[in-house]
Design an enzyme around this catalytic site. Structure first.
Site, mmCIF file in Angstrom:
data_model
loop_
_atom_site.group_PDB
_atom_site.id
_atom_site.type_symbol
_atom_site.label_atom_id
_atom_site.label_comp_id
_atom_site.label_asym_id
_atom_site.label_seq_id
_atom_site.Cartn_x
_atom_site.Cartn_y
_atom_site.Cartn_z
ATOM 1 N N VAL A 399 0.754 -1.190 -0.012
ATOM 2 C CA VAL A 399 0.026 0.167 0.026
ATOM 3 C C VAL A 399 0.979 1.275 0.035
ATOM 4 O O VAL A 399 0.654 2.284 -0.831
ATOM 5 C CB VAL A 399 -0.985 -0.002 1.320
ATOM 6 C CG1 VAL A 399 -1.527 1.192 1.367
ATOM 7 C CG2 VAL A 399 -1.849 -1.127 1.284
ATOM 8 N N ASP A 400 1.948 1.217 0.900
ATOM 9 C CA ASP A 400 2.707 2.313 1.029
ATOM 10 C C ASP A 400 3.425 2.768 -0.487
ATOM 11 O O ASP A 400 3.409 4.063 -0.838
ATOM 12 C CB ASP A 400 3.844 2.246 1.643
ATOM 13 C CG ASP A 400 4.061 3.282 2.897
ATOM 14 O OD1 ASP A 400 3.423 4.340 2.755
ATOM 15 O OD2 ASP A 400 5.066 3.459 3.394
ATOM 16 N N ASP A 401 3.920 1.820 -1.242
ATOM 17 C CA ASP A 401 4.686 2.211 -2.498
ATOM 18 C C ASP A 401 3.439 2.558 -3.222
ATOM 19 O O ASP A 401 3.754 3.628 -4.191
ATOM 20 C CB ASP A 401 5.567 1.086 -3.031
ATOM 21 C CG ASP A 401 6.956 0.708 -2.326
ATOM 22 O OD1 ASP A 401 7.757 1.404 -3.101
ATOM 23 O OD2 ASP A 401 7.023 0.450 -1.560
ATOM 24 N N HIS A 478 0.014 8.539 3.774
ATOM 25 C CA HIS A 478 0.406 8.426 2.299
ATOM 26 C C HIS A 478 -0.836 8.274 1.520
ATOM 27 O O HIS A 478 -0.873 8.724 0.273
ATOM 28 C CB HIS A 478 1.376 7.557 2.287
ATOM 29 C CG HIS A 478 2.806 7.829 2.896
ATOM 30 N ND1 HIS A 478 3.648 6.771 3.329
ATOM 31 C CD2 HIS A 478 3.302 9.067 3.361
ATOM 32 C CE1 HIS A 478 4.946 7.606 3.875
ATOM 33 N NE2 HIS A 478 4.330 8.892 3.878
#
Length: 684
Positions: A399-401, A478
């Site tokens: 999810v972060d990337d 993010h």
């Protein structure tokens, strides 16, 4: 060399000399990055961790019978080069204490390499291990490694039956309820646990010095698990039953079901091998999978094995320094590249068609994962659309990337060139995937949705760190920022739930906990820009408390720093050696809040970065990235959580933390911060 001009700000009262210094520092950072872009358009820095990586690979080569492998001596040298003066090995730079697990594994690796037990490095290590209670206090993974070289009885390690591969999804111990990193590691360890293999050391290399009272008098039982309550006793008894059944079945030839389970696990492992030869984008499943396949008869020249071993020569994983070789725990090209693009956008690059930017955008677009992964087991009807962290990891986009990739690509969505290459479709796929991955709490975990089954944290196997992947503040922030940049309103149901999650996670003192970066400074540095992008009221008192917390942690020289110990020691929150990356996170938080009373703190933080820049970049040996924070509770943690408070009282030496130093954090984050200060000055 291509350069970019950063326009001169016009904020009244700002020093011309100071503005010039900001522009000069930012320009030097841009030039530094351009000079280090890879030919195909990406950036990547070294992912530095600790000596467990090299020690375990040396032990693995012994187990596989590769005694003449050219890496053997180089891995041993890396351990000698990184030993502390007190004889221990540490889990992050300048840690207050050494780590018992890393030190025992390094000691074993050096003995495997032929170093005598009276070698000065080993004498120091052995004495240090004694002062920490000896082998009695090592974790489960270290016990597995000692069993693989004949120094620990397999019957005294947690039993992981391969039959877990058959447990249905509704069952609490189904493998897809474990976090990505635990699941990918559990599968090959289940094979090793079932087969109980070892390649014993010859008498002259055994670890006798670590059993000062003799093996016959040593207590090999696993110590009671902290915070497990009655479940600890239940799982211990269950473990004994599983070991008893395994021994009974082996004695009486009842191996039909076990053989079928092992074959099923092997199929799972082979399906999950990455295109570069590794597994899961991280070291543990890669190294354990090779050993599991070897135990089941896969020859070293079998294509799967050869590809996995060949990965050790891949510069994406291997770092050579002098006579030593370091094997990275992971690699971060996607993460590094999208953050560089974000830094360039903050700096106001004048031409989106500049060669460096074009190559990077093209590289990122091609890295979108368009095939189902493990996440799809629970979300079978959802189309893929995420990005992974590493060069090759289609099974586990995160999810972060994905969120940061959307932020980095958003500025190019209206460009005809990129629209023709499908950027709008890529962005939409990413948004749809993220919406589907939102947890019930409103937040996002890194790899899975609603990965919060706390029962899994109680089993003996899970003493290594986090077994779960619960929603975290920084990842959620993010996503919120990405959606806001793409024009999704904060009133959208997904955004509304996410924002509510962020507010519920704020600490009473105004800070936010950072799961994937150290620590509260990282949390605030992620949350405040997200709230500002989403259109939240930045004048409210909760924002003021966060800014005041940051300013209370600013050091006299203007910088910010926070030790990895803050995950285990409450008094370390926001305190530690000042670093460029953490100073940048603090600055980005204060700039997002846009409060007049913070301008002096911002100026002093910028001055810190300007003065400490060297040859375009910022020296930073400190670890500011987080793998496992080390609290080992397995849920969304807040500082005032009673479970965490109990864990904090035990001291950092009992931590199961795994920390990281990402080599480019000290570069693109300071560039972002300086550029945002310049932009804020221009628009004031």
């Amino acid at each position: 060399m291509t350069t970019y001009d950063i326009e001169q700000p016009s904020r009244a009262g700002a020093s011309d000399n100071f503005r010039a210094a900001l522009r000069s520092s930012a320009q030097a950072a841009i030039d530094w990055l351009i000079a280090r872009q890879k030919p195909d358009g990406h950036w990547v820095g070294r992912a530095e961790s600790n000596g467990c990586m090299e020690a375990q690979w040396r032990l693995c080569l012994w187990f596989l019978g590769l005694d003449d492998h050219p890496l053997c001596a180089r891995l041993a040298q890396s351990l000698l080069d990184t030993q502390r003066a007190d004889g221990a090995w540490e889990i992050y730079h300048a840690a207050p204490n050494g780590d018992i697990n890393t030190t025992v594994e390094a000691y074993a690796a050096l003995r495997v390499s032929g170093y005598r037990e009276d070698h000065p490095a080993l004498v120091k290590a052995q004495k240090w291990i004694e002062t920490k209670g000896g082998l009695r206090n090592v974790r489960v993974f270290t016990r597995y490694w000692l069993a693989l070289i004949g120094e620990w009885p397999w019957g005294k390690t947690p039993n992981l039956p391969p039959e877990v591969i058959w447990l249905p999804l509704w069952f609490p111990f189904n493998i897809y309820h474990f976090a990505q990193w635990a699941r990918a590691t559990l599968m090959p360890i289940a094979v090793l646990s079932a087969r109980r293999p070892s390649r014993p050391l010859p008498p002259e290399r055994r670890l006798d010095a670590l059993f000062p009272g003799g093996r016959e008098n040593f207590d090999f039982d696993l110590p009671p698990k902290k915070n497990a309550g009655g479940w600890d006793l239940f799982f211990r008894k269950t473990d004994k039953v599983l070991h008893g059944l395994q021994e009974f079945g082996h004695k009486h030839g009842l191996s039909l079901w076990r053989g079928a389970a092992v074959r099923h696990v092997l199929e799972w492992i082979i399906r999950h091998q990455d295109s570069d030869g590794g597994w899961g984008g991280i070291q543990p499943p890669w190294i354990y999978s090779l050993m599991a396949l070897h135990v089941e008869g896969y020859a070293l020249d079998h294509p799967v094995m050869a590809k996995g071993l060949g990965c050790l020569n891949d510069p994406g994983w291997r770092v050579d320094i002098g006579d030593a070789t370091f094997i990275q725990a992971t690699n971060s090209p996607v993460w590094d590249t999208i953050l560089v693009l974000l830094a360039f956008d903050d700096a106001g690059t004048p031409d989106p068609h500049t060669e460096a930017v074009e190559k990077a955008v093209d590289w990122v677009l091609k890295r979108q994962v368009l095939v189902p992964g493990d996440w799809s087991v629970k979300l079978p009807g959802v189309k893929p659309g995420g990005w992974a962290f590493e060069y090759a990891n289609n099974s586990y986009p995160d999810v972060d990337d994905t969120a940061v990739a959307l932020i980095a690509l958003a500025p190019f969505r209206d460009d005809p060139k990129w629209r023709a290459q499908g950027i709008e479709e890529a962005l939409q796929r990413g948004v749809d995937w993220l919406i589907a991955m939102q947890s019930q709490s409103g937040g996002w975990g890194a790899f899975d949705k609603d990965n919060v089954n706390q029962l899994l944290t109680k089993i003996p196997f899970c003493d290594f760190g986090e077994a779960l992947d619960p929603p975290s503040v920084d990842v959620t922030a993010h996503v919120v920022e990405a959606f806001a940049r793409l024009g999704i309103s904060r009133h959208h149901p997904t955004m509304a739930r996410a924002l509510a999650f962020l507010w519920t996670q704020q600490e009473p003192d105004g800070s936010w906990f950072g799961r994937w970066g150290v620590n509260y400074i990282y949390g605030i540095g992620a949350v405040l820009p997200a709230l500002a992008a989403a259109g939240e009221d930045m004048g409210q008192s909760a924002i003021g408390r966060a800014c005041d917390w940051l300013k209370s942690r600013q050091q006299n020289h203007g910088g910010w720093g926070e030790s990895c110990a803050s995950y285990m020691q409450a008094e370390s929150a926001g305190r530690g050696t000042a670093t460029a990356s953490q100073t940048a996170w603090a600055l980005m938080g204060l700039v997002a809040a846009n409060r007049p009373q913070d301008q002096d703190a911002i100026a002093r933080g910028c001055q810190f970065l300007i003065e400490r820049q060297s040859e375009g970049t910022w020296p930073e040996p400190e670890f500011t990235g987080t793998g496992f924070p080390g609290y080992g509770v397995g849920q969304t943690i807040k500082l005032n959580d009673p479970l965490l408070s109990e864990r904090l009282q035990q001291g950092p030496e009992l931590s199961r933390a795994f920390m990281l130093r990402y080599g480019l954090y000290c570069h693109y984050f300071p560039l972002m911060a300086l550029a945002r200060v310049l932009c804020a000055a221009k628009t004031a």
